[in-house]
Design an enzyme around this catalytic site. Structure first.
Site, PDB file in Angstrom:
ATOM      1  N   SER A  40       0.955  -1.204   0.045  1.00 53.70           N
ATOM      2  CA  SER A  40      -0.125   0.037   0.074  1.00 53.70           C
ATOM      3  C   SER A  40       1.020   1.294   0.009  1.00 53.70           C
ATOM      4  O   SER A  40       0.565   2.158  -0.507  1.00 53.70           O
ATOM      5  CB  SER A  40      -1.075  -0.010   1.243  1.00 53.70           C
ATOM      6  OG  SER A  40      -0.192  -0.050   2.349  1.00 53.70           O
ATOM      7  N   ASP A  62      10.819  -8.539  -1.527  1.00 55.12           N
ATOM      8  CA  ASP A  62      11.559  -8.697  -0.448  1.00 55.12           C
ATOM      9  C   ASP A  62      13.191  -8.801  -1.110  1.00 55.12           C
ATOM     10  O   ASP A  62      13.416  -9.747  -1.302  1.00 55.12           O
ATOM     11  CB  ASP A  62      11.061 -10.009   0.466  1.00 55.12           C
ATOM     12  CG  ASP A  62      11.718 -10.263   1.582  1.00 55.12           C
ATOM     13  OD1 ASP A  62      12.989  -9.555   1.593  1.00 55.12           O
ATOM     14  OD2 ASP A  62      11.535 -11.109   2.458  1.00 55.12           O
ATOM     15  N   SER A 141      25.046   4.222   7.727  1.00 58.97           N
ATOM     16  CA  SER A 141      24.517   4.960   8.985  1.00 58.97           C
ATOM     17  C   SER A 141      25.786   5.478   9.611  1.00 58.97           C
ATOM     18  O   SER A 141      26.656   4.833   9.587  1.00 58.97           O
ATOM     19  CB  SER A 141      23.693   4.093   9.582  1.00 58.97           C
ATOM     20  OG  SER A 141      23.461   4.714  10.978  1.00 58.97           O
ATOM     21  N   TYR A 154      22.695  -4.165  13.512  1.00 59.42           N
ATOM     22  CA  TYR A 154      22.507  -2.800  12.552  1.00 59.42           C
ATOM     23  C   TYR A 154      24.188  -2.454  12.279  1.00 59.42           C
ATOM     24  O   TYR A 154      24.268  -2.119  10.774  1.00 59.42           O
ATOM     25  CB  TYR A 154      21.662  -1.888  13.293  1.00 59.42           C
ATOM     26  CG  TYR A 154      21.283  -0.688  12.247  1.00 59.42           C
ATOM     27  CD1 TYR A 154      20.129  -0.594  11.473  1.00 59.42           C
ATOM     28  CD2 TYR A 154      21.761   0.435  12.389  1.00 59.42           C
ATOM     29  CE1 TYR A 154      19.831   0.356  10.537  1.00 59.42           C
ATOM     30  CE2 TYR A 154      21.487   1.601  11.761  1.00 59.42           C
ATOM     31  CZ  TYR A 154      20.528   1.453  10.768  1.00 59.42           C
ATOM     32  OH  TYR A 154      19.990   2.504   9.999  1.00 59.42           O
ATOM     33  N   ALA A 156      26.746  -3.877  12.337  1.00 59.53           N
ATOM     34  CA  ALA A 156      27.596  -4.800  11.309  1.00 59.53           C
ATOM     35  C   ALA A 156      27.057  -4.692   9.909  1.00 59.53           C
ATOM     36  O   ALA A 156      27.978  -4.711   9.277  1.00 59.53           O
ATOM     37  CB  ALA A 156      27.268  -6.243  12.124  1.00 59.53           C
ATOM     38  N   ALA A 157      25.671  -4.751   9.603  1.00 59.75           N
ATOM     39  CA  ALA A 157      25.167  -4.590   8.468  1.00 59.75           C
ATOM     40  C   ALA A 157      25.569  -3.242   7.880  1.00 59.75           C
ATOM     41  O   ALA A 157      26.012  -3.269   6.793  1.00 59.75           O
ATOM     42  CB  ALA A 157      23.636  -4.602   8.484  1.00 59.75           C
TER      43      ALA A 157
HETATM   44  N1  LIG Z   1      16.100   7.711   9.456  1.00 59.17           N
HETATM   45  C1  LIG Z   1      17.392   7.654   9.854  1.00 59.17           C
HETATM   46  O1  LIG Z   1      17.684   8.648  10.704  1.00 59.17           O
HETATM   47  C2  LIG Z   1      18.202   6.846   9.294  1.00 59.17           C
HETATM   48  C3  LIG Z   1      19.599   6.939   9.867  1.00 59.17           C
HETATM   49  C4  LIG Z   1      20.579   6.185   9.332  1.00 59.17           C
HETATM   50  C5  LIG Z   1      20.445   5.177   8.374  1.00 59.17           C
HETATM   51  N2  LIG Z   1      19.022   5.230   7.932  1.00 59.17           N
HETATM   52  C6  LIG Z   1      18.801   4.384   6.730  1.00 59.17           C
HETATM   53  O2  LIG Z   1      18.061   5.066   5.894  1.00 59.17           O
HETATM   54  C7  LIG Z   1      17.158   3.806   5.270  1.00 59.17           C
HETATM   55  C8  LIG Z   1      15.880   4.350   5.265  1.00 59.17           C
HETATM   56  O3  LIG Z   1      15.548   4.366   6.575  1.00 59.17           O
HETATM   57  P1  LIG Z   1      14.020   5.301   6.905  1.00 59.17           P
HETATM   58  O4  LIG Z   1      14.497   6.045   8.111  1.00 59.17           O
HETATM   59  O5  LIG Z   1      13.466   5.630   5.833  1.00 59.17           O
HETATM   60  O6  LIG Z   1      13.318   3.929   7.231  1.00 59.17           O
HETATM   61  P2  LIG Z   1      11.721   3.325   7.222  1.00 59.17           P
HETATM   62  O7  LIG Z   1      11.509   2.443   8.203  1.00 59.17           O
HETATM   63  O8  LIG Z   1      10.976   4.687   7.121  1.00 59.17           O
HETATM   64  O9  LIG Z   1      11.864   2.939   5.650  1.00 59.17           O
HETATM   65  C9  LIG Z   1      12.374   1.551   5.403  1.00 59.17           C
HETATM   66  C10 LIG Z   1      11.611   0.985   4.011  1.00 59.17           C
HETATM   67  O10 LIG Z   1      12.207  -0.379   3.947  1.00 59.17           O
HETATM   68  C11 LIG Z   1      11.222  -1.257   3.606  1.00 59.17           C
HETATM   69  N3  LIG Z   1      11.797  -2.692   3.779  1.00 59.17           N
HETATM   70  C12 LIG Z   1      12.051  -3.141   5.026  1.00 59.17           C
HETATM   71  N4  LIG Z   1      12.473  -4.352   4.796  1.00 59.17           N
HETATM   72  C13 LIG Z   1      12.520  -4.725   3.387  1.00 59.17           C
HETATM   73  C14 LIG Z   1      12.661  -5.732   2.676  1.00 59.17           C
HETATM   74  N5  LIG Z   1      13.098  -6.882   3.076  1.00 59.17           N
HETATM   75  N6  LIG Z   1      12.663  -5.803   1.173  1.00 59.17           N
HETATM   76  C15 LIG Z   1      11.936  -4.430   0.791  1.00 59.17           C
HETATM   77  N7  LIG Z   1      11.831  -3.425   1.276  1.00 59.17           N
HETATM   78  C16 LIG Z   1      11.994  -3.453   2.916  1.00 59.17           C
HETATM   79  C17 LIG Z   1      10.150  -0.940   4.424  1.00 59.17           C
HETATM   80  O11 LIG Z   1       8.907  -1.435   4.167  1.00 59.17           O
HETATM   81  C18 LIG Z   1      10.078   0.670   4.290  1.00 59.17           C
HETATM   82  O12 LIG Z   1       9.159   1.060   3.454  1.00 59.17           O
HETATM   83  C19 LIG Z   1      17.698   2.625   6.037  1.00 59.17           C
HETATM   84  O13 LIG Z   1      18.541   1.726   5.205  1.00 59.17           O
HETATM   85  C20 LIG Z   1      18.137   2.954   7.332  1.00 59.17           C
HETATM   86  O14 LIG Z   1      18.697   2.011   7.904  1.00 59.17           O
HETATM   87  C21 LIG Z   1      18.098   6.081   8.407  1.00 59.17           C
END
Ligand SMILES: NC(=O)c1ccc[n+]([C@@H]2O[C@H](COP(=O)([O-])OP(=O)(O)OC[C@H]3O[C@@H](n4cnc5c(N)ncnc54)[C@H](O)[C@@H]3O)[C@@H](O)[C@H]2O)c1
Length: 252
Positions: A40, A62, A141, A154, A156-157
């Site tokens: 959605s 996925d 990150s 996280y 590590a990844a």
């Molecule tokens: N928001 C922050 O402050 C921050 C800081 C450092 C890093 N990040 C990184 O930025 C990226 C985006 O983060 P965000 O804050 O927008 O997160 P969010 O949770 O709002 O969005 C993440 C998206 O990834 C999708 N997702 C998760 N697992 C999945 C899978 N197996 N296959 C396909 N889609 C999948 C989710 O459905 C979601 O739409 C991430 O990699 C996060 O680790 C974010």
């Protein structure tokens, strides 16, 4: 328009930073493939882009499953043509102190960030090599550099993503494929999950008090860096990690 006629894949674009990148890329003329498990949200991202006059398609995938990644890449190619830009953005958190972390919490985070990014990298790179143009952006990150209490999976990844960025930059530079990483910080569903977890709330609140700008950002303040890294403007930049975090790295 800085991304005119480019085809971009953005994983995790159903919400948050990924959705914002997808919208900005479309405004810059790219045809955008929204990749996510959240149907959605993904369809909503596409609707928002199309309502603004842009081109987008949603593919449920996925990213931790190689066969789904390969099928999604093939579907994007059949709709828009070969992929020029990949943003490895999808992510999850499964916080727990390291002595309590389960194997499932460990491997879910590794599978999405590390394996998923690698599968997508391999899925797009052949066409990029053939066409002698490509932009690949890993979303890492500050946790990769600083660590983060309760997030060894996280950390590590996200560290692995920096290793992949540097290695891919070295291997692919001769093909005019640039590979960079961004370490963002923005208010999204992901950060709310951590902020609202009582185990880590105190630590997160203290970090905000130390923050040079004393505020978090909206994804709109992060997205311009991704436009730069996907465009011709970054033509002599590869293997780098850009922190777009309001300077919070300075006070850790
Ligand atoms: N928001 C922050 O402050 C921050 C800081 C450092 C890093 N990040 C990184 O930025 C990226 C985006 O983060 P965000 O804050 O927008 O997160 P969010 O949770 O709002 O969005 C993440 C998206 O990834 C999708 N997702 C998760 N697992 C999945 C899978 N197996 N296959 C396909 N889609 C999948 C989710 O459905 C979601 O739409 C991430 O990699 C996060 O680790 C974010």
């Amino acid at each position: 328009m800085r991304l005119k006629n480019r085809v971009a894949v953005i994983t995790g674009a159903s919400q948050g930073i990924g959705r914002c990148i997808a919208q900005r890329y479309a405004e810059e003329g790219a045809a955008v493939a929204v990749i996510d498990v959240n149907v959605s949200g993904g369809e909503e991202t596409v609707a928002l882009i199309q309502a603004a006059g842009g081109r987008a398609t949603f593919v449920r995938c996925d990213i931790s499953k190689r066969e789904e990644v390969n099928a999604a890449a093939a579907q994007v190619k059949s709709v828009f043509g070969p992929i020029d830009i990949l943003v490895n953005n999808a992510g999850i958190t499964r916080p727990a102190m390291l002595h309590k972390m389960t194997d499932a919490e460990w491997s879910q985070v590794i599978d999405v960030h590390m394996n998923g990014s690698f599968y997508w990298l391999q899925a797009v790179v052949h066409d990029m090599i053939e066409r002698k143009w490509g932009r690949i952006i890993f979303v890492s990150s500050s946790t990769a550099q600083n660590g983060s209490i309760g997030q060894i999976n996280y950390a590590a990844a996200k560290s692995a993503m920096l290793g992949m960025t540097r290695t891919a930059a070295r291997e692919l530079g001769k093909h005019n494929i640039l590979v960079n990483a961004v370490a963002p910080a923005a208010a999204t569903e992901m950060t709310k999950t951590i902020m609202n977890d009582p185990k880590f709330a105190e630590q997160q609140a203290a970090a905000l008090k130390q923050h040079p700008l004393r505020r978090s950002a909206e994804p709109d303040e992060i997205a311009p860096t991704f436009i730069y890294l996907a465009s011709e403007e970054s033509s002599y930049m590869t293997g780098q990690v850009l922190s777009v975090d309001g300077g919070s790295m300075l006070v850790r």
